[in-house]
Design a protein around this motif. Structure first.
Motif, PDB file in Angstrom:
ATOM      1  N   SER A  44       0.825  -1.214   0.000  1.00  0.00           N
ATOM      2  CA  SER A  44       0.000   0.000   0.000  1.00  0.00           C
ATOM      3  C   SER A  44       0.860   1.265   0.000  1.00  0.00           C
ATOM      4  O   SER A  44       0.397   2.325  -0.417  1.00  0.00           O
ATOM      5  N   TYR A  45       2.120   1.163   0.439  1.00  0.00           N
ATOM      6  CA  TYR A  45       3.022   2.316   0.426  1.00  0.00           C
ATOM      7  C   TYR A  45       3.292   2.798  -0.995  1.00  0.00           C
ATOM      8  O   TYR A  45       3.655   3.948  -1.198  1.00  0.00           O
ATOM      9  N   LEU A  46       3.138   1.924  -1.980  1.00  0.00           N
ATOM     10  CA  LEU A  46       3.443   2.293  -3.356  1.00  0.00           C
ATOM     11  C   LEU A  46       2.552   3.433  -3.849  1.00  0.00           C
ATOM     12  O   LEU A  46       2.918   4.146  -4.783  1.00  0.00           O
ATOM     13  N   ASN A  47       1.402   3.634  -3.221  1.00  0.00           N
ATOM     14  CA  ASN A  47       0.486   4.708  -3.609  1.00  0.00           C
ATOM     15  C   ASN A  47       0.740   6.008  -2.852  1.00  0.00           C
ATOM     16  O   ASN A  47       0.110   7.012  -3.146  1.00  0.00           O
ATOM     17  N   GLN A  48       1.630   5.999  -1.879  1.00  0.00           N
ATOM     18  CA  GLN A  48       1.861   7.167  -1.034  1.00  0.00           C
ATOM     19  C   GLN A  48       2.908   8.105  -1.649  1.00  0.00           C
ATOM     20  O   GLN A  48       3.982   7.655  -2.050  1.00  0.00           O
ATOM     21  N   PRO A  49       2.621   9.416  -1.712  1.00  0.00           N
ATOM     22  CA  PRO A  49       3.567  10.369  -2.304  1.00  0.00           C
ATOM     23  C   PRO A  49       4.965  10.346  -1.671  1.00  0.00           C
ATOM     24  O   PRO A  49       5.958  10.439  -2.387  1.00  0.00           O
ATOM     25  N   LEU A  50       5.065  10.216  -0.351  1.00  0.00           N
ATOM     26  CA  LEU A  50       6.385  10.168   0.293  1.00  0.00           C
ATOM     27  C   LEU A  50       7.193   8.965  -0.193  1.00  0.00           C
ATOM     28  O   LEU A  50       8.392   9.068  -0.468  1.00  0.00           O
ATOM     29  N   PHE A  51       6.532   7.823  -0.290  1.00  0.00           N
ATOM     30  CA  PHE A  51       7.230   6.613  -0.746  1.00  0.00           C
ATOM     31  C   PHE A  51       7.564   6.720  -2.229  1.00  0.00           C
ATOM     32  O   PHE A  51       8.621   6.275  -2.662  1.00  0.00           O
ATOM     33  N   GLN A  52       6.682   7.336  -3.001  1.00  0.00           N
ATOM     34  CA  GLN A  52       6.951   7.530  -4.427  1.00  0.00           C
ATOM     35  C   GLN A  52       8.168   8.425  -4.643  1.00  0.00           C
ATOM     36  O   GLN A  52       8.930   8.225  -5.588  1.00  0.00           O
ATOM     37  N   ASP A  53       8.376   9.400  -3.748  1.00  0.00           N
ATOM     38  CA  ASP A  53       9.583  10.230  -3.827  1.00  0.00           C
ATOM     39  C   ASP A  53      10.838   9.380  -3.629  1.00  0.00           C
ATOM     40  O   ASP A  53      11.835   9.560  -4.331  1.00  0.00           O
ATOM     41  N   LEU A  54      10.773   8.456  -2.679  1.00  0.00           N
ATOM     42  CA  LEU A  54      11.913   7.557  -2.469  1.00  0.00           C
ATOM     43  C   LEU A  54      12.163   6.702  -3.713  1.00  0.00           C
ATOM     44  O   LEU A  54      13.311   6.481  -4.110  1.00  0.00           O
ATOM     45  N   LEU A  55      11.087   6.226  -4.323  1.00  0.00           N
ATOM     46  CA  LEU A  55      11.232   5.412  -5.531  1.00  0.00           C
ATOM     47  C   LEU A  55      11.827   6.228  -6.676  1.00  0.00           C
ATOM     48  O   LEU A  55      12.628   5.711  -7.459  1.00  0.00           O
ATOM     49  N   SER A  56      11.469   7.496  -6.762  1.00  0.00           N
ATOM     50  CA  SER A  56      12.048   8.367  -7.798  1.00  0.00           C
ATOM     51  C   SER A  56      13.538   8.536  -7.582  1.00  0.00           C
ATOM     52  O   SER A  56      14.326   8.510  -8.538  1.00  0.00           O
ATOM     53  N   ARG A  57      13.953   8.692  -6.326  1.00  0.00           N
ATOM     54  CA  ARG A  57      15.386   8.789  -6.019  1.00  0.00           C
ATOM     55  C   ARG A  57      16.100   7.504  -6.409  1.00  0.00           C
ATOM     56  O   ARG A  57      17.205   7.535  -6.945  1.00  0.00           O
ATOM     57  N   ALA A  58      15.466   6.371  -6.144  1.00  0.00           N
ATOM     58  CA  ALA A  58      16.069   5.084  -6.505  1.00  0.00           C
ATOM     59  C   ALA A  58      16.211   4.980  -8.019  1.00  0.00           C
ATOM     60  O   ALA A  58      17.229   4.506  -8.526  1.00  0.00           O
ATOM     61  N   GLU A  59      15.202   5.435  -8.751  1.00  0.00           N
ATOM     62  CA  GLU A  59      15.248   5.383 -10.207  1.00  0.00           C
ATOM     63  C   GLU A  59      16.359   6.275 -10.747  1.00  0.00           C
ATOM     64  O   GLU A  59      17.092   5.887 -11.665  1.00  0.00           O
TER      65      GLU A  59
END
Length: 100
Positions: A54-69
């Protein structure tokens, strides 16, 4: 009706479970419970955490995923999703997600 645990207790259980799993050695998809995702966190030494999908839909977690990308693209050196941030930052962000 079930009793809902406070969010910080749930977060501690998730982190404890991921720490125990990391001690067992190499991970497989079999040791990730349904509804969770294994991620590796850290800038130099990486630690494995299990987070709810469910974290995958959260903006804070999406920011972390963008950094990883930005840092890794789709080539994650640990063989799984790697998030390049400090462990304390990750724990702070995930505990905020639990409260929301």
């Amino acid at each position: 009706m079930g009793i809902r645990l406070p969010d910080f207790i749930l977060a501690k259980q998730i982190l404890r479970q991921s720490a125990l799993t990391a001690k067992k050695g190499a991970s497989t998809s079999l040791d990730v419970p349904k509804g969770f995702l294994a991620v590796y966190v850290g800038e130099t030494q990486r630690k494995r955490f299990l987070v709810p999908v469910s974290y995958l839909n959260q903006p804070l977690f999406q920011d972390l995923l963008s950094r990883a990308e930005e840092e890794f693209g789709f080539n994650h050196p640990m063989g799984g999703l790697t998030i390049p941030c400090e462990e304390n930052t990750f724990i702070d962000i995930t505990s905020r997600l639990e409260r929301s």
